[in-house]
Design a protein around this motif. Structure first.
Motif, PDB file in Angstrom:
ATOM      1  N   SER A 146      16.065  51.840   4.834  1.00 45.85           N
ATOM      2  CA  SER A 146      15.328  52.805   5.643  1.00 45.85           C
ATOM      3  C   SER A 146      13.867  52.828   5.211  1.00 45.85           C
ATOM      4  O   SER A 146      13.551  52.752   4.014  1.00 45.85           O
ATOM      5  CB  SER A 146      15.947  54.201   5.487  1.00 45.85           C
ATOM      6  N   THR A 147      12.996  52.943   6.187  1.00 42.98           N
ATOM      7  CA  THR A 147      11.565  53.013   5.880  1.00 42.98           C
ATOM      8  C   THR A 147      11.167  54.364   5.311  1.00 42.98           C
ATOM      9  O   THR A 147      10.025  54.540   4.880  1.00 42.98           O
ATOM     10  CB  THR A 147      10.745  52.735   7.153  1.00 42.98           C
ATOM     11  N   ASN A 148      12.104  55.312   5.293  1.00 45.11           N
ATOM     12  CA  ASN A 148      11.792  56.638   4.761  1.00 45.11           C
ATOM     13  C   ASN A 148      11.958  56.717   3.247  1.00 45.11           C
ATOM     14  O   ASN A 148      11.521  57.691   2.638  1.00 45.11           O
ATOM     15  CB  ASN A 148      12.691  57.692   5.420  1.00 45.11           C
ATOM     16  N   GLN A 149      12.603  55.721   2.647  1.00 43.86           N
ATOM     17  CA  GLN A 149      12.815  55.717   1.209  1.00 43.86           C
ATOM     18  C   GLN A 149      11.982  54.605   0.572  1.00 43.86           C
ATOM     19  O   GLN A 149      11.960  53.475   1.066  1.00 43.86           O
ATOM     20  CB  GLN A 149      14.294  55.517   0.882  1.00 43.86           C
ATOM     21  N   ARG A 153      12.043  50.542   1.148  1.00 36.25           N
ATOM     22  CA  ARG A 153      10.871  49.824   1.660  1.00 36.25           C
ATOM     23  C   ARG A 153      10.528  48.639   0.774  1.00 36.25           C
ATOM     24  O   ARG A 153      10.163  47.567   1.260  1.00 36.25           O
ATOM     25  CB  ARG A 153       9.676  50.770   1.763  1.00 36.25           C
TER      26      ARG A 153
END
Length: 306
Positions: A146-149, A153
């Motif tokens: 996920s690009t949120n973590q 990334r």
């Protein structure tokens, strides 16, 4: 002798580590999906060897592991390497007082150096195998990042910039590798416009040339769209659903040559449910259950139909 030693070092420290890494990494991505030139293969082998080499050197030089097993053959390790190195240097050969003893001493030095190198290479190849397995494990979870973590990334960036650099881009397009793991069993469906005819089906395999360009694709459950029939119905004011214009193509697989494909659309669809057999139904509902078979569907010849 110099050429023999150079070949041994080239294979042991450069070529073999790359092969071992790829062997374990190919458990996640098939080896034939790689697209590398000879130069890129050498560079890649060099890069994947750096970390295992450093770890092997640290363990053998700075830990007691470097003395296991204890070798008592010939001279000491440092002396053996010194004798081997001197024997490989060009220059006039000096006649020793006792040639037979000198040759035996040189043979013992080569044997000791070979065993020391074997110990180092064994550890190096082991780390290369672990590195390949770990890299494949990271790639196998590519769709879950996920690009949120931040860590996700970094792992995704590591895959994009290094691990997947020499892997064919078709591997990500034609597989579910970019999807989350709970969708890895999805089917890859393709709508392809080839030679002016629209086809669709489940992608099961594809072929690349030496430059990594697509040569062709294999489709299962292939169907052909009857564009001429659609235009004729529209001219006569006949209204049908678009799905009714698809005609199943007989045969297990359909091969489409890439040079005939003008464009294509890729879809990832949940796998089709397998047909339930009569035995499975009776096992589920019991032998006393009354099961009525439906009449067969009308079959329309997909070749001779308009």
């Amino acid at each position: 002798m110099s050429a023999l030693v150079a070949g041994f070092l080239l294979i042991g420290y450069l070529l073999a580590p790359g092969v071992i890494y790829r062997l374990f990494f190919s458990a996640y991505i098939p080896a034939r999906r790689y697209q590398r030139t000879r130069t890129e293969e050498v560079v890649f082998s060099l890069l994947v060897t750096i970390v295992p080499f450093v770890l092997s050197w640290i363990l053998l030089v700075h830990t007691p592991l470097g003395n296991l097993p204890n070798l008592s053959i010939g001279p000491s390790k440092a002396e053996a390497y010194r004798i081997v190195f001197r024997s490989l240097l060009p220059g006039p050969e000096l006649t020793p007082p006792n040639p037979l003893t000198a040759r035996a001493h040189l043979a013992d030095s080569y044997l000791r150096a070979f065993l020391e190198q074997g110990r180092f290479l064994s550890l190096l190849w082991l780390f290369c195998a672990l590195e390949g397995w770990a890299s494949g494990l990271i790639v196998s979870r590519y769709g879950d990042y996920s690009t949120n973590q931040r860590m996700h990334r970094l792992l995704k960036r590591f895959c994009d910039d290094f691990l997947l650099t020499y892997v064919s881009e078709w591997e990500l397009l034609f597989t579910t590798r970019s999807l989350p793991r709970n969708q890895q069993d999805f089917d890859v469906e393709i709508d392809a416009l080839a030679a002016g005819i629209l086809y669709r089906g489940k992608l099961v395999d594809w072929f690349l040339d030496q430059d990594g360009k697509l040569e062709g694709i294999f489709l299962e459950r292939a169907a052909r769209y009857q564009q001429a029939e659609l235009e004729r119905d529209r001219a006569h004011g006949v209204q049908k659903t678009r799905e009714s214009y698809w005609r199943v193509i007989p045969g297990a697989k359909l091969y489409l040559v890439a040079s005939t494909i003008a464009n294509y659309n890729i879809r990832y669809a949940p796998p089709m449910q397998q047909d339930t057999t009569l035995a499975q139904l009776r096992a589920r509902f019991g032998e006393e259950a009354i099961i009525t078979q439906l009449p067969p569907d009308s079959f329309e010849d997909p070749i001779n139909s308009p």
